[in-house]
Motif scaffolding. Structure first.
Motif, PDB file in Angstrom:
ATOM      1  N   SER A  71       0.834  -1.209   0.000  1.00 37.95           N
ATOM      2  CA  SER A  71       0.000   0.000   0.000  1.00 37.95           C
ATOM      3  C   SER A  71       0.863   1.251   0.000  1.00 37.95           C
ATOM      4  O   SER A  71       0.498   2.259   0.568  1.00 37.95           O
ATOM      5  CB  SER A  71      -0.907   0.022   1.237  1.00 37.95           C
ATOM      6  OG  SER A  71      -1.743  -1.103   1.263  1.00 37.95           O
ATOM      7  N   TRP A  74      -0.774   4.405  -0.943  1.00 38.14           N
ATOM      8  CA  TRP A  74      -1.664   4.898   0.116  1.00 38.14           C
ATOM      9  C   TRP A  74      -0.878   5.640   1.182  1.00 38.14           C
ATOM     10  O   TRP A  74      -1.283   6.705   1.629  1.00 38.14           O
ATOM     11  CB  TRP A  74      -2.427   3.735   0.761  1.00 38.14           C
ATOM     12  CG  TRP A  74      -3.516   3.169  -0.096  1.00 38.14           C
ATOM     13  CD1 TRP A  74      -3.469   2.036  -0.837  1.00 38.14           C
ATOM     14  CD2 TRP A  74      -4.829   3.719  -0.309  1.00 38.14           C
ATOM     15  NE1 TRP A  74      -4.662   1.842  -1.486  1.00 38.14           N
ATOM     16  CE2 TRP A  74      -5.510   2.849  -1.187  1.00 38.14           C
ATOM     17  CE3 TRP A  74      -5.480   4.867   0.161  1.00 38.14           C
ATOM     18  CZ2 TRP A  74      -6.820   3.092  -1.603  1.00 38.14           C
ATOM     19  CZ3 TRP A  74      -6.787   5.107  -0.254  1.00 38.14           C
ATOM     20  CH2 TRP A  74      -7.440   4.227  -1.129  1.00 38.14           C
ATOM     21  N   TRP A  78      -1.956   9.318   1.972  1.00 36.85           N
ATOM     22  CA  TRP A  78      -2.414   9.715   3.310  1.00 36.85           C
ATOM     23  C   TRP A  78      -1.543  10.833   3.877  1.00 36.85           C
ATOM     24  O   TRP A  78      -2.038  11.775   4.484  1.00 36.85           O
ATOM     25  CB  TRP A  78      -2.369   8.507   4.266  1.00 36.85           C
ATOM     26  CG  TRP A  78      -3.330   7.408   3.929  1.00 36.85           C
ATOM     27  CD1 TRP A  78      -4.540   7.549   3.301  1.00 36.85           C
ATOM     28  CD2 TRP A  78      -3.163   6.003   4.180  1.00 36.85           C
ATOM     29  NE1 TRP A  78      -5.138   6.311   3.164  1.00 36.85           N
ATOM     30  CE2 TRP A  78      -4.327   5.349   3.689  1.00 36.85           C
ATOM     31  CE3 TRP A  78      -2.175   5.232   4.779  1.00 36.85           C
ATOM     32  CZ2 TRP A  78      -4.514   3.967   3.776  1.00 36.85           C
ATOM     33  CZ3 TRP A  78      -2.354   3.855   4.872  1.00 36.85           C
ATOM     34  CH2 TRP A  78      -3.501   3.233   4.370  1.00 36.85           C
ATOM     35  N   ALA A 127      -4.763   5.724  -5.297  1.00 33.10           N
ATOM     36  CA  ALA A 127      -3.913   6.475  -4.375  1.00 33.10           C
ATOM     37  C   ALA A 127      -2.778   7.166  -5.125  1.00 33.10           C
ATOM     38  O   ALA A 127      -2.428   8.310  -4.821  1.00 33.10           O
ATOM     39  CB  ALA A 127      -3.367   5.546  -3.293  1.00 33.10           C
ATOM     40  N   TYR A 388      -2.991   6.284   8.153  1.00 32.41           N
ATOM     41  CA  TYR A 388      -4.386   6.183   7.709  1.00 32.41           C
ATOM     42  C   TYR A 388      -5.315   7.021   8.584  1.00 32.41           C
ATOM     43  O   TYR A 388      -6.076   7.859   8.101  1.00 32.41           O
ATOM     44  CB  TYR A 388      -4.793   4.701   7.719  1.00 32.41           C
ATOM     45  CG  TYR A 388      -6.275   4.416   7.615  1.00 32.41           C
ATOM     46  CD1 TYR A 388      -6.903   4.378   6.378  1.00 32.41           C
ATOM     47  CD2 TYR A 388      -7.041   4.159   8.754  1.00 32.41           C
ATOM     48  CE1 TYR A 388      -8.261   4.100   6.277  1.00 32.41           C
ATOM     49  CE2 TYR A 388      -8.391   3.870   8.660  1.00 32.41           C
ATOM     50  CZ  TYR A 388      -9.008   3.841   7.427  1.00 32.41           C
ATOM     51  OH  TYR A 388     -10.345   3.573   7.335  1.00 32.41           O
TER      52      TYR A 388
END
Lengths: 492, 354
Positions: A71, A74, A78, A127, A388
């Motif tokens: 991820s 991400w 984030w 993302a 996150y």
């Protein structure tokens, strides 16, 4: 103010009520003593959070983040979107590093993977593109023009299923998060076509459960062909596409945002519908009570968690945009509701608000319980902060501070300067997607800041979760349009 | 380099892997937001990238992907590649499924462990085999076991619903299907018995009763509706503030287009404070169980329900009664949702003639 009351147990405790009671006990310690007159107003510790983010960005993530090695886009999204919400940006050198890092995730077959050499997948693709919307630019080395849109579109099509859904990757699962990710990416990059999304609205609608929220996916039953011997086997079903899993905050946000993005593509007749009445009821029921500091839960009878500040709290603006609650439909919101800015004192807070959740309480949850003293934001105390929760608490705070609405005037202004491409037959739908995406404006004077304006964070796009500026930047590039300047509307 | 390299077996030191060129993750020496990998993980993923690059589909890749999965079960590319290798090698998928039993329990929260099972069980090698019934019912048992550990696991529940609707709703399995659904209902009763507030079980019940076909013995839908309404009432009486039971009740009514007013006699005692002499004049009404002795009354879901009953009456008098109840929610019983209750009042009053 009503004294916080524990959730009723009815003298019938179960595991669920036991965990609930423990959580209430912890949260109660974070509510300031109402009898003390010296309580300082709650403060968003911006600097501490920025330090947390910078540490992750420049020094890197500690080994426990190996679990998120797939991820990486991400983690970056984030982090840098948290910067945007906190009104900070990267310097040109780190922007370039970010672009170069992101481009290593693009797969030769189209789409982006969770890291270099990882398979293309809808979630990291979203993302990566969103991160590029923040840090990228046109031209060589800028990222935007190095996105292989043609292969990306083919990748999207390769994942399409007969029931209108999409796999998240080759041999992957179907779920509405993937569809949200695909639709955002396609909207930003001018790849959204009727061909791509045929049948998708009906799939989204089928994921709504009896509770009103949405599930991860639904199971297709195809009706038996007329000449089948077992004719009628599937027509017995009252609901031919049962949702798989219960109503859930994350899936509900993705489903509702997808629904809003798909509105221009609804067929003129026999269009699928969603039940906005049960949806509204379910969304409001996800807000915890005073003893839970007004944070949001993700499912019935589960615990509050800071990330649902965005997934559920953020869904109200989407619901308003389809005519449920908020300013009356058809009116120009700025003129109709122009107000003096509100600075967070309790007096008169409620009178000036037509938002259907408790914005004040949600801000309090984030400020009192969501902030980790060492930086970053979290699910709930005593948990650690992570990348996150930092973003989704911050954009939840943003959605509770700012009131974003669709402005018909803004939409018209965008239509007025639209440049058609003579060769394109799909001009109308492109225009619509572009204008709908960019006609969100902040309702004048409707912002509210618990703890005062020092706690202000940036507004974020209710569908894309990017600032309006970043959204306009990337979309005008890919649609080859100019966006009219934003005029701050004055009180009528 | 580090002390740990003595104790960890690295692919880099293994002659069996000498033909694979490990691929470093970043060409770029200075990526933003890097993760601090352990040496073991870096080594394994370097070789994985090398394997993917070369297109190696040999049995050893199963060991490599298993290793990566154990270090990071969310590594979807390792799962995907593993599946392709299993197919390429025509590996026995039942053995893979047994390996998954261990991994699923270990990494219950990871989506991939459930999705991989789904790929395996839907592959013809298992789903069309003579032993398919054996595999499928073993799956149901395995899921039930996992739900004992984590009774609200979203992936586990949706996997179960997929399994049931995909394999047991078509009528192909005859008697066996009947048996599975019958057991399913018994298991649901037991799960609700264990925690009446477990919303995942309530959702599962709705799925089983209303959304996955009609069971043998359930053809009379009127009887089924009655049964489900009675079931919900019964569970509400145990713990009246439990939103799961109320949402289920509403779901049954909405799904079958039944008026909420059918329930007014039942709901009323839950929407008001207990009268001091309640016990004295308590009449046992089997159809409308009273709130339990420990119930905290009035409860919010009952007030809300009763307001909905009034609202559906549509006369000015009815709407005003509903508005009174909504006001009590807004100002006393459910103050966090004040805005919502005021919105309900506004919406209801708007449809009244001036």
């Amino acid at each position: 103010m009503v004294a916080p009351r524990p959730a009723p147990v009815d003298a019938y405790p179960t595991d669920t009520s036991d965990t609930q009671a423990e959580t209430e006990e912890t949260l109660l310690k974070h509510i300031p003593d109402p009898n003390s007159s010296t309580n300082p107003p709650p403060t968003l510790q911006k600097n501490v959070h920025l330090q947390f983010l910078v540490r992750n960005l420049l020094q890197g993530f500690p080994s426990r983040y190996i679990s998120q090695d797939a991820s990486q886009p991400w983690l970056l999204f984030w982090t840098i979107q948290s910067f945007s919400i906190l009104q900070a940006g990267l310097d040109p050198n780190n922007k370039q590093r970010a672009i170069d890092t992101i481009m290593e995730w693009q797969h030769p077959d189209g789409g982006f993977g969770g890291g270099p050499g990882q398979a293309p997948h809808l979630l990291p693709t979203y993302a990566a593109i969103s991160a590029l919307a923040i840090v990228g630019r046109p031209g060589p080395g800028g990222g935007w023009d190095q996105i292989d849109r043609e292969k990306l579109y083919k990748f999207f099509l390769s994942l399409k299923q007969p029931d209108g859904s999409f796999l998240v990757m080759d041999h992957g699962e179907v779920d509405v998060r993937g569809i949200y990710c695909l639709l955002v990416t396609a909207s930003l990059l001018d790849l959204l076509t009727p061909e791509l999304v045929e049948g998708t609205p009906a799939f989204i609608a089928s994921c709504q459960t009896y509770e009103g929220g949405f599930a991860s996916a639904s199971q297709p039953y195809f009706s038996a062909s007329p000449d089948s011997e077992r004719e009628g086997a599937s027509t017995l079903l009252s609901s031919p596409r049962p949702p798989l899993g219960e109503a859930h905050g994350g899936y509900t946000f993705c489903a509702l945002a997808s629904w809003v993005m798909l509105l221009p593509f609804l067929p003129p007749s026999n269009a699928p519908t969603i039940n906005t009445k049960t949806l509204l009821r379910w969304l409001t029921n996800m807000q915890g009570t005073e003893i839970e500091l007004g944070g949001f839960k993700g499912r019935t009878n589960k615990l509050v968690d800071g990330c649902y500040s965005w997934w559920v709290g953020g869904a109200f603006a989407l619901l308003e945009s389809i005519g449920v609650g908020g300013p009356r439909h058809g009116h120009e919101p700025e003129a109709e509701h122009a107000r003096e800015p509100h600075h967070g004192d309790d007096e008169g807070w409620d009178d000036v608000d037509d938002v259907l959740f408790n914005r004040k309480a949600l801000q309090e949850y984030i400020l009192y319980a969501g902030q980790h003293p060492a930086g970053g934001l979290r699910d709930k105390p005593p948990k650690a902060a992570d990348a996150y929760h930092t973003l989704y608490c911050l954009c939840g705070l943003s959605s509770a501070q700012h009131h974003l609405v669709i402005s018909p005037a803004r939409r018209q202004a965008i239509y007025d300067v639209w440049k058609s491409e003579p060769s394109s037959s799909e001009g109308d739908i492109r225009k619509k997607v572009f204008a709908e995406s960019l006609s969100w404006v902040e309702e004048e004077g409707a912002a509210k800041f618990v703890g005062g304006t020092n706690n202000r964070v940036n507004a974020t796009h209710p569908i894309f979760n990017l600032t309006i500026t970043h959204t306009e930047g990337i979309m005008s590039h890919f649609y080859k349009q100019t966006v009219p300047p934003r005029v701050v509307s004055k009180k009528a | 380099m580090s002390a740990s390299s003595d104790s960890i077996e690295l692919y880099a030191d293994d002659p069996e892997w000498a033909d694979i060129e490990p691929v470093r993750q970043y060409e770029n020496p200075n990526p933003l937001a890097p993760i601090f990998y352990t040496e073991e993980y870096r080594d394994a993923t370097d070789y994985f990238r090398g394997v993917v690059k070369k297109g190696d589909m040999s049995p050893r890749v199963l060991d490599l992907t298993e290793k990566i999965i154990r270090l990071n079960p969310a590594h979807y590319s390792a799962w995907q590649y593993r599946y392709k290798v299993l197919l390429a090698l025509k590996s026995p998928l039942d053995l893979e499924l047994r390996l998954m039993d261990e991994l699923a329990v270990k990494f219950l929260k990871t989506y991939q462990v459930w999705h991989h099972r789904r790929l395996l069980i839907s592959h013809p090698q298992l789903s069309s085999s003579k032993s398919s019934s054996f595999y499928l019912t073993a799956e149901l048992r395995f899921i039930a076991k996992c739900l004992v550990v984590d009774s609200k696991n979203y992936h586990t529940w949706s996997y179960r619903q997929w399994l049931l609707s995909n394999f047991f709703s078509g009528g192909e399995r005859g008697k066996e299907e009947e048996e599975v659904w019958k057991k399913e209902m018994e298991w649901i009763e037991q799960m609700i018995e264990e925690d009446v507030r477990n919303n995942s079980v309530w959702h599962h019940r709705f799925f089983v009763v209303f959304q996955s076909g009609i069971r043998v013995g359930d053809e009379d839908r009127e009887v089924v509706r009655r049964r489900e309404i009675d079931f919900a009432k019964d569970k509400i009486s145990l713990a009246p503030s439990n939103p799961s039971a109320w949402n289920y009740l509403r779901g049954v009514l909405d799904n079958n287009n039944l008026p909420y007013s059918d329930l007014s006699i039942f709901v009323r005692p839950y929407a008001q404070a207990r009268s001091p002499d309640a016990e004295a004049d308590e009449v046992i009404d089997l159809e409308n169980p009273s709130p339990s002795k420990g119930a905290q009354l009035p409860c919010v879901p009952a007030i809300e329900f009763l307001a909905d009953v009034y609202e559906s009456g549509k006369s000015r008098d009815d709407i005003e009664k509903a508005a009174q109840l909504w006001k009590s929610l807004a100002n006393e019983y459910d103050t966090i949702r004040k805005k919502y209750w005021e919105y309900r009042i506004k919406e209801a009053l708007e449809v009244l003639p001036a």
